[in-house]
Motif scaffolding. Structure first.
Motif, PDB file in Angstrom:
ATOM      1  N   ALA A 168       0.849  -1.204   0.000  1.00 56.18           N
ATOM      2  CA  ALA A 168       0.000   0.000   0.000  1.00 56.18           C
ATOM      3  C   ALA A 168       0.882   1.252   0.000  1.00 56.18           C
ATOM      4  N   ALA A 169       1.993   1.191   0.740  1.00 55.60           N
ATOM      5  CA  ALA A 169       2.911   2.332   0.811  1.00 55.60           C
ATOM      6  C   ALA A 169       3.525   2.619  -0.553  1.00 55.60           C
ATOM      7  N   THR A 170       3.969   1.577  -1.245  1.00 50.42           N
ATOM      8  CA  THR A 170       4.604   1.812  -2.544  1.00 50.42           C
ATOM      9  C   THR A 170       3.564   2.262  -3.583  1.00 50.42           C
ATOM     10  N   ALA A 171       2.295   1.827  -3.419  1.00 47.68           N
ATOM     11  CA  ALA A 171       1.233   2.289  -4.328  1.00 47.68           C
ATOM     12  C   ALA A 171       1.018   3.797  -4.165  1.00 47.68           C
ATOM     13  N   ARG A 172       1.121   4.296  -2.931  1.00 53.98           N
ATOM     14  CA  ARG A 172       0.964   5.755  -2.711  1.00 53.98           C
ATOM     15  C   ARG A 172       2.086   6.526  -3.426  1.00 53.98           C
ATOM     16  N   VAL A 173       3.297   5.936  -3.421  1.00 51.37           N
ATOM     17  CA  VAL A 173       4.426   6.580  -4.105  1.00 51.37           C
ATOM     18  C   VAL A 173       4.137   6.683  -5.609  1.00 51.37           C
ATOM     19  N   GLU A 174       3.618   5.613  -6.170  1.00 52.18           N
ATOM     20  CA  GLU A 174       3.358   5.578  -7.616  1.00 52.18           C
ATOM     21  C   GLU A 174       2.312   6.610  -8.029  1.00 52.18           C
ATOM     22  N   ALA A 175       1.489   7.059  -7.071  1.00 49.24           N
ATOM     23  CA  ALA A 175       0.391   7.984  -7.402  1.00 49.24           C
ATOM     24  C   ALA A 175       0.824   9.456  -7.416  1.00 49.24           C
ATOM     25  N   VAL A 176       2.063   9.758  -6.991  1.00 41.90           N
ATOM     26  CA  VAL A 176       2.506  11.163  -6.937  1.00 41.90           C
ATOM     27  C   VAL A 176       2.771  11.666  -8.356  1.00 41.90           C
ATOM     28  N   ARG A 177       2.212  12.841  -8.679  1.00 41.76           N
ATOM     29  CA  ARG A 177       2.248  13.309 -10.051  1.00 41.76           C
ATOM     30  C   ARG A 177       2.925  14.657 -10.249  1.00 41.76           C
ATOM     31  N   ARG A 178       3.024  15.457  -9.186  1.00 40.43           N
ATOM     32  CA  ARG A 178       3.358  16.857  -9.435  1.00 40.43           C
ATOM     33  C   ARG A 178       4.400  17.419  -8.464  1.00 40.43           C
ATOM     34  N   VAL A 179       5.277  18.289  -8.985  1.00 42.96           N
ATOM     35  CA  VAL A 179       6.172  19.081  -8.139  1.00 42.96           C
ATOM     36  C   VAL A 179       5.733  20.532  -8.305  1.00 42.96           C
ATOM     37  N   ARG A 180       5.365  21.163  -7.176  1.00 42.86           N
ATOM     38  CA  ARG A 180       4.871  22.544  -7.262  1.00 42.86           C
ATOM     39  C   ARG A 180       5.914  23.496  -6.676  1.00 42.86           C
ATOM     40  N   PRO A 181       6.438  24.419  -7.500  1.00 43.00           N
ATOM     41  CA  PRO A 181       7.437  25.359  -6.982  1.00 43.00           C
ATOM     42  C   PRO A 181       6.766  26.392  -6.069  1.00 43.00           C
ATOM     43  N   ASP A 182       7.467  26.763  -4.993  1.00 46.01           N
ATOM     44  CA  ASP A 182       6.866  27.697  -4.034  1.00 46.01           C
ATOM     45  C   ASP A 182       7.941  28.617  -3.464  1.00 46.01           C
ATOM     46  N   VAL A 183       7.731  29.915  -3.637  1.00 46.67           N
ATOM     47  CA  VAL A 183       8.724  30.901  -3.194  1.00 46.67           C
ATOM     48  C   VAL A 183       8.878  30.852  -1.668  1.00 46.67           C
ATOM     49  N   ASP A 184       7.759  30.817  -0.954  1.00 50.07           N
ATOM     50  CA  ASP A 184       7.799  30.911   0.508  1.00 50.07           C
ATOM     51  C   ASP A 184       8.420  29.682   1.176  1.00 50.07           C
ATOM     52  N   SER A 185       8.429  28.546   0.494  1.00 46.78           N
ATOM     53  CA  SER A 185       9.058  27.346   1.075  1.00 46.78           C
ATOM     54  C   SER A 185      10.586  27.461   1.074  1.00 46.78           C
ATOM     55  N   ARG A 186      11.107  28.415   0.306  1.00 50.07           N
ATOM     56  CA  ARG A 186      12.537  28.742   0.287  1.00 50.07           C
ATOM     57  C   ARG A 186      13.442  27.511   0.134  1.00 50.07           C
ATOM     58  N   ASP A 187      14.141  27.103   1.231  1.00 52.03           N
ATOM     59  CA  ASP A 187      15.094  25.993   1.110  1.00 52.03           C
ATOM     60  C   ASP A 187      14.481  24.691   1.623  1.00 52.03           C
ATOM     61  N   ASN A 188      13.161  24.576   1.537  1.00 50.21           N
ATOM     62  CA  ASN A 188      12.499  23.361   2.019  1.00 50.21           C
ATOM     63  C   ASN A 188      11.707  22.697   0.903  1.00 50.21           C
ATOM     64  N   ALA A 189      11.500  21.402   1.077  1.00 51.50           N
ATOM     65  CA  ALA A 189      10.511  20.688   0.270  1.00 51.50           C
ATOM     66  C   ALA A 189       9.565  20.051   1.274  1.00 51.50           C
ATOM     67  N   SER A 190       8.294  19.878   0.887  1.00 49.36           N
ATOM     68  CA  SER A 190       7.348  19.307   1.850  1.00 49.36           C
ATOM     69  C   SER A 190       6.193  18.634   1.126  1.00 49.36           C
ATOM     70  N   VAL A 191       5.462  17.823   1.871  1.00 47.79           N
ATOM     71  CA  VAL A 191       4.241  17.221   1.333  1.00 47.79           C
ATOM     72  C   VAL A 191       3.120  17.419   2.340  1.00 47.79           C
ATOM     73  N   LEU A 192       1.909  17.583   1.823  1.00 50.17           N
ATOM     74  CA  LEU A 192       0.721  17.601   2.672  1.00 50.17           C
ATOM     75  C   LEU A 192       0.055  16.242   2.510  1.00 50.17           C
ATOM     76  N   LEU A 193      -0.114  15.521   3.608  1.00 50.56           N
ATOM     77  CA  LEU A 193      -0.622  14.152   3.472  1.00 50.56           C
ATOM     78  C   LEU A 193      -2.072  14.122   3.000  1.00 50.56           C
ATOM     79  N   ARG A 194      -2.792  15.255   3.177  1.00 49.30           N
ATOM     80  CA  ARG A 194      -4.157  15.267   2.642  1.00 49.30           C
ATOM     81  C   ARG A 194      -4.165  15.565   1.137  1.00 49.30           C
ATOM     82  N   GLU A 195      -2.997  15.898   0.611  1.00 51.34           N
ATOM     83  CA  GLU A 195      -2.871  16.130  -0.844  1.00 51.34           C
ATOM     84  C   GLU A 195      -1.643  15.346  -1.343  1.00 51.34           C
ATOM     85  N   PRO A 196      -1.772  14.006  -1.305  1.00 48.05           N
ATOM     86  CA  PRO A 196      -0.560  13.183  -1.422  1.00 48.05           C
ATOM     87  C   PRO A 196      -0.070  12.946  -2.850  1.00 48.05           C
TER      88      PRO A 196
END
Ligand SMILES: [Zn+2]
Length: 358
Positions: A168-196
Motif C-alpha cells: 500500500a505504501a509503494t502504491a501511494r508513491v506511484e500515485a505522486v504526479r506533481r512538483v509545485r514550486p513555491d517561493v515561501d518554502s525557500r530551502d524546504n521541500a514538503s508534502v501535505l498528506l491530505r494532498e498526497p
C-alpha cells in the motif's frame, strides 16, 4: 541492538585470530622439519620433500584465507566495527570536499537559508523544476524498490499484514504526479498528506540542487513521507532504522527524527541505485556525494524533529557502510567499470569479425 552488536564482535574476533594462529604455527613447523631432513637425505629426495612442504602449507593457507574472507564479510554486514566508524568519518570529509570541487555540487542548506527569496520564474528555479519533473517518474520507481528492499533487510516483510502494508505504501508513491514550486518554502521541500499527489518545493532549494543525484535524493525523501501516509504505515521500519542508527552513532534518534532519517536513507539509496543504472564517466564518489552534499553545512543546527545536517550524513553512512566505502573509492572501480565493459563487448565482437574474415 546492543546485544546484537556485542555478540557479533564476540564471534568475529576469535575466529580471525584462530585462523591467523593456525597458519603461523603450520608454516614455522614446516620450516623446522625441512631443515632437519635436508641434513640427512640425498639431494633428489630433499628436493621432493621441499616441493611437498612448500606446496602443502601454501595451499592450506590459501584455502584458509578464502574461507576466512567469506566468514568475515557475512559477519561484517551485521556488525559495526571501529574500522567502520573511521570509514564513516573519512566518507563525511570526502563528501564535503567533493562538493567544493564539483561544478554540479549542491549548495549547503545553511547557505540557502541566507539567500534572498527566489521568484518562480528565475532561470535557476525553472531549471530546478524541470529537473525535478524529469526525474520524478524514475524516482518513484526507485523509492518503491528501495522501501521494499529495506523492509526485507529489517525483517518487516515476513507476514501477510506486513506485505500488504508495504505494498500500500509503494502504491501511494506511484500515485505522486506533481512538483509545485513555491517561493515561501525557500530551502524546504514538503508534502501535505491530505494532498498526497504533490510535492511542494521551495524555489531556493530547486535552484540549489544542481544534479540529478541530489534532486533524486530529496524527491525520494518526500516520496517516503507520502509512502508512510496518514496511516503511518512505515512507522515500524522507521523505528528499526533509527534504532540501528542510534546504536552505531550514539545519536538520539526518536519520534519524528526516526522518520526524517529514514526518508533520507531512502533518498541516498535511491540516488545510488540511479547512479548504478545510469553509468557515466564522472567519478563514482563525486556522483554519490551529491546525494548528501546539501548537508555539508557550517552552521550545524539540529531541532526536535531533525538531526543536525552533519549528524544526518554521519547516521546515513553508519547505516550504509557500503555507501561510505564507495564514496572513498578512487572512482575507477565499481559501477564505473560498466561503460568499459560495454567497450569490451564491442572489442570481442570486433575480434569475432576478424576471426570470421581469416
Ligand atoms: Zn522530511
Amino acid at each position: 541492538m546492543r546485544e546484537e552488536c556485542s555478540s557479533d564482535h564476540g564471534t568475529r574476533i576469535p575466529r580471525a585470530i584462530n585462523g591467523r594462529d593456525a597458519r603461523a604455527a603450520g608454516s614455522s613447523l614446516s620450516r623446522r622439519a625441512f631443515t632437519l631432513k635436508l641434513r640427512y637425505l640425498a639431494l633428489p629426495l630433499a628436493i621432493f620433500l621441499l616441493a611437498q612442504l612448500v606446496v602443502t602449507p601454501l595451499s592450506f593457507a590459501q584455502h584458509r584465507r578464502v574461507s576466512r574472507t567469506g566468514a568475515h564479510s557475512s559477519a561484517a554486514r551485521a556488525a559495526f566495527t571501529p574500522a567502520d566508524r573511521r570509514r564513516v568519518e573519512r566518507a563525511i570529509s570526502q563528501t564535503c570536499t567533493e562538493r567544493t570541487r564539483d561544478p554540479f555540487g549542491s549548495m549547503p542548506i545553511d547557505e540557502m537559508q541566507a539567500r534572498p527569496s527566489l521568484p518562480v520564474g528565475h532561470p535557476d528555479a525553472v531549471a530546478g523544476l524541470r529537473r525535478a519533473e524529469r526525474v520524478l517518474p524514475t524516482t518513484r520507481r526507485l523509492v518503491a524498490s528501495t522501501i521494499l528492499q529495506l523492509a526485507k533487510e529489517y525483517d518487516l516483510y515476513g507476514t501477510a499484514i506486513a506485505r500488504s502494508r508495504i505494498n500500500a505504501a509503494t502504491a501511494r508513491v506511484e500515485a505522486v504526479r506533481r512538483v509545485r514550486p513555491d517561493v515561501d518554502s525557500r530551502d524546504n521541500a514538503s508534502v501535505l498528506l491530505r494532498e498526497p499527489r504533490t510535492i511542494e518545493f521551495g524555489t531556493i532549494f530547486l535552484a540549489g540542487l544542481r544534479s540529478d543525484e541530489a534532486m533524486i535524493s530529496v524527491l525520494a525523501h518526500e516520496l517516503t513521507h507520502i509512502a508512510s501516509g496518514q496511516a503511518d504505515a512505515l512507522r515500524p521500519l522507521f523505528r528499526a532504522i533509527a534504532r540501528r542508527g542510534a546504536v552505531r552513532t550514539g545519536l538520539r534518534i526518536q519520534g519524528q527524527r526516526a522518520e526524517e532519517l529514514s526518508c533520507d536513507l531512502v533518498g541516498v539509496m535511491a540516488a545510488r541505485q540511479f547512479v548504478k543504472e545510469n553509468p557515466s564517466w564522472e567519478p563514482l564518489p563525486r556522483r554519490l556525494a551529491r546525494a548528501l552534499e546539501h548537508n555539508c553545512v557550517d552552521d550545524d543546527a539540529s531541532d526536535e524533529d531533525h538531526l543536525s545536517p552533519r549528524s544526518t550524513i554521519r547516521a546515513l553512512f553508519a547505516l550504509d557502510v557500503g555507501l561510505a566505502s564507495e564514496v572513498l573509492t578512487d572512482g575507477t572501480i565499481g559501477w564505473l567499470v560498466r561503460p568499459q565493459r560495454r567497450l569490451v563487448v564491442q572489442s570481442s565482437t570486433f575480434r569475432l569479425l576478424i576471426t570470421d574474415a581469416s
